[in-house]
Motif scaffolding. Structure first.
Motif, PDB file in Angstrom:
ATOM      1  N   LEU A 233       1.092  -1.035  -0.327  1.00 36.21           N
ATOM      2  CA  LEU A 233      -0.287   0.042  -0.006  1.00 36.21           C
ATOM      3  C   LEU A 233       0.451   0.951   0.095  1.00 36.21           C
ATOM      4  O   LEU A 233       0.597   2.423  -0.883  1.00 36.21           O
ATOM      5  N   ALA A 234       1.988   1.286   0.642  1.00 30.03           N
ATOM      6  CA  ALA A 234       2.890   1.963   0.951  1.00 30.03           C
ATOM      7  C   ALA A 234       3.583   2.392  -0.672  1.00 30.03           C
ATOM      8  O   ALA A 234       3.633   3.390  -1.412  1.00 30.03           O
ATOM      9  N   ALA A 235       3.757   1.247  -0.766  1.00 33.66           N
ATOM     10  CA  ALA A 235       4.725   1.891  -2.746  1.00 33.66           C
ATOM     11  C   ALA A 235       3.067   2.628  -3.259  1.00 33.66           C
ATOM     12  O   ALA A 235       4.036   3.014  -3.809  1.00 33.66           O
ATOM     13  N   GLU A 236       2.550   1.775  -3.628  1.00 35.84           N
ATOM     14  CA  GLU A 236       1.507   2.447  -4.344  1.00 35.84           C
ATOM     15  C   GLU A 236       1.229   3.721  -4.148  1.00 35.84           C
ATOM     16  O   GLU A 236       1.213   4.534  -5.407  1.00 35.84           O
ATOM     17  N   VAL A 237       1.395   4.594  -2.640  1.00 38.38           N
ATOM     18  CA  VAL A 237       0.725   5.755  -2.435  1.00 38.38           C
ATOM     19  C   VAL A 237       2.178   6.255  -2.793  1.00 38.38           C
ATOM     20  O   VAL A 237       1.627   7.515  -3.769  1.00 38.38           O
ATOM     21  N   ILE A 238       3.297   5.946  -3.277  1.00 37.04           N
ATOM     22  CA  ILE A 238       4.683   6.573  -2.917  1.00 37.04           C
ATOM     23  C   ILE A 238       4.796   6.751  -4.465  1.00 37.04           C
ATOM     24  O   ILE A 238       5.279   7.914  -4.770  1.00 37.04           O
ATOM     25  N   ALA A 239       4.278   5.808  -5.509  1.00 34.36           N
ATOM     26  CA  ALA A 239       4.549   5.617  -6.505  1.00 34.36           C
ATOM     27  C   ALA A 239       3.836   6.780  -7.421  1.00 34.36           C
ATOM     28  O   ALA A 239       3.967   7.467  -7.851  1.00 34.36           O
ATOM     29  N   SER A 240       2.292   6.761  -6.939  1.00 32.45           N
ATOM     30  CA  SER A 240       1.255   7.903  -7.124  1.00 32.45           C
ATOM     31  C   SER A 240       2.371   8.910  -7.389  1.00 32.45           C
ATOM     32  O   SER A 240       1.736  10.113  -7.628  1.00 32.45           O
TER      33      SER A 240
END
Length: 199
Positions: free
Chosen positions: A66-73
């Motif tokens: 979830l953190a990775a998806e947030v940071i990618a965005s």
């Protein structure tokens, strides 16, 4: 006196309920928490959204994903802003965009809080081939390089993907130097190396 119909009573009951949360709501809430420099917790996020922990885990996988998806965005938004603001053509534009992007990330209080909270986990999320952040960053930089190549303003000694990969790894090395090698980040040196690579 008119009586309330069965359908009206049902509508009144339902109107008191909050909307059913979706996976997008989970991502949006996680992003707001991240930008507020808060630690992400699927338990807390699920409680706030009124969904079960099992549902949150089904949608997100785990808190690192979830953190990775947030940071990618956030990386995508930052890259788009840097490209919009960049000046020049060809190598000059690419260098300017990369410089702006690195400085925005380095100066982001929420991002620094995330990195400092658990450095090893943070590096796994932002600089690993298994997480989407690095792949997203490479793809965005490849697109920028290809735009400049297509315009006739840039020629590369290697293909755009290989160059984008190299540029991202250089940026990572300097952005996370204090965590990787115990050295203070020196983005000016990173910019000089990027300039040499794009000559």
């Amino acid at each position: 006196m008119p009586t309330t119909s069965k359908k009206q009573k049902q509508r009144q009951r339902l109107s008191g309920l909050r909307p059913v949360a979706t996976a997008s709501d989970l991502g949006a809430l996680a992003r707001r928490r991240f930008l507020a420099s808060e630690r992400l917790s699927l338990e807390e996020l699920s409680a706030e959204l009124g969904i079960s922990r099992a549902t949150a885990y089904r949608w997100a996988g785990n808190v690192e994903l979830l953190a990775a998806e947030v940071i990618a965005s956030i990386v995508e938004d930052t890259h788009k802003r840097a490209v919009r603001e960049a000046h020049g053509r060809g190598a000059d534009r690419v260098v300017d965009a990369l410089t702006r992007g690195m400085r925005y990330i380095a100066n982001s209080a929420p991002y620094r809080a995330f990195l400092e909270r658990d450095p090893q986990k943070a590096l796994r999320i932002v600089a690993s081939k298994e997480a989407p952040v690095q792949a997203q960053t490479i793809a965005l930089n490849q697109q920028l390089l290809e735009e400049e190549i297509a315009s006739g303003a840039l020629r590369l000694p290697v293909d755009a993907h290989t160059m984008a990969y190299a540029l991202v790894r250089i940026a990572e090395s300097f952005l996370y130097a204090d965590m990787i090698a115990g050295e203070k980040p020196d983005l000016d040196k990173a910019v000089e190396i990027v300039k040499l690579m794009l000559r």
